[in-house]
Design a protein around this motif. Structure first.
Motif: not given
Length: 330
Positions: A193-198
């Motif tokens: 869900v959060t992808g690269a930012e997470g």
């Protein structure tokens, strides 16, 4: 053969493997080396969370495609098929009764997440990058083998549930809601869900310390395995040890065509072979205690943790990686 020996030599002198060896040696030498249970459990949760999160972030970057779907199907098929093969081999090679053959077969149809982690580190150390979604494959391969074991030992399981109606409810909870599955899949969803930012937000927590925590965890696992080896000398005869050494290579061989059909890279192929070759010693033992309490833990735990696990760490993983490079390129 030269590639396998080279990979094995590299793997054997890695901090991860040497930490495991230190734990085994300390236990066999009767050292009082122990890691508090709460600390060991905390490290386990950390490793599972880190693996799951990185896998979810990898899927977010990769996207859902035919390779992902085909690999998930391959993992499920292997996890359903391998217990039948293990059950048959045990009948041929050992004098174990039906219930204990089923219990042992469940361990070899399921997977060892710690072996998966060690294999991931090993294949990356030789320049292979596995697909990020392989952690999802590991998760789906944990539980089907337990259901197959109950089918193989269905008469005993039915009697158990007839005598104790609460047992079936406890088993379902142990199979589908055990902590390893919850943490692994939960972290996978968060990462997806959060992808690269997470990943960027917590990279310093789940990437940099990962190898160090894994070394300490394997130090503890080595001590546990060493104590198990010392206590299991009377129950692990030559046929059982032979099974524990042979079955991983049978599983890995069965996984090769699945990896090729799914179109996995060499790194992903190495991990699928490792998953098929590994044996559970966390989730499945807990389920077997509920489902088949008459099966002896001294047999199935000693085999999976004391024989197959160290063999995979030292010899198996380099062999699977070498075969993966041969069949999938890389």
């Amino acid at each position: 053969m030269g590639d396998i020996l080279s990979l094995a030599a590299t793997n054997l002198i890695s901090p991860i493997i040497l930490s495991f060896v230190l734990g085994v040696v300390a236990a066999l030498a009767r050292s009082d080396l122990t890691i508090p249970e709460a600390v060991a459990k905390g490290m386990s949760i950390y490793l599972l969370f880190a693996i799951g999160f990185k896998g979810g972030a990898g899927v977010a970057a990769h996207g859902v495609d035919a390779t992902l779907v085909a690999t998930l199907v391959a993992g499920l098929a292997l996890s359903f098929a391998l217990p039948f093969i293990a059950f048959y081999l045990l009948r041929v090679l050992t004098p174990l009764g039906l219930v204990e053959r089923a219990a042992v077969a469940a361990h070899y149809g399921s997977i060892s997440i710690v072996t998966f982690v060690a294999a991931t580190q090993a294949v990356r150390s030789i320049g292979l990058e596995p697909e990020g979604f392989m952690v999802a494959v590991a998760a789906v391969m944990e539980t089907p083998a337990i259901l197959v074991a109950l089918f193989l030992a269905r008469s005993a399981a039915k009697q158990r549930y007839k005598d104790d109606p609460d047992a079936s409810e406890g088993l379902l909870q142990e199979v589908f809601l055990n902590s390893s599955v919850v943490v692994l899949m939960g972290a996978f969803v968060i990462g997806a869900v959060t992808g690269a930012e997470g990943m960027a937000a917590i990279e310093g927590f789940i990437v940099v310390p990962f190898t160090g925590v894994l070394c300490l965890f394997l130090l503890d696992m080595g001590a546990v395995a060493g104590r198990g080896m010392a206590q299991a000398r009377k129950v692990l005869d030559a046929p059982l040890v032979g099974f524990g050494l042979l079955m991983p290579f049978v599983g890995a061989t069965m996984a090769i065509p699945f990896a090729l059909v799914a179109g996995l890279s060499a790194g992903g192929t190495a991990l699928l072979l490792t998953l098929a070759a590994s044996a559970s010693y966390i989730a499945v033992p807990a389920a077997m205690r509920l489902a088949l309490p008459e099966a002896r833990p001294s047999i199935y735990l000693s085999l999976s943790l004391g024989v197959t696990f160290p063999m995979n760490l030292t010899i198996g993983i380099p062999a699977y990686a070498a075969v993966a490079q041969l069949v999938a390129g890389g």
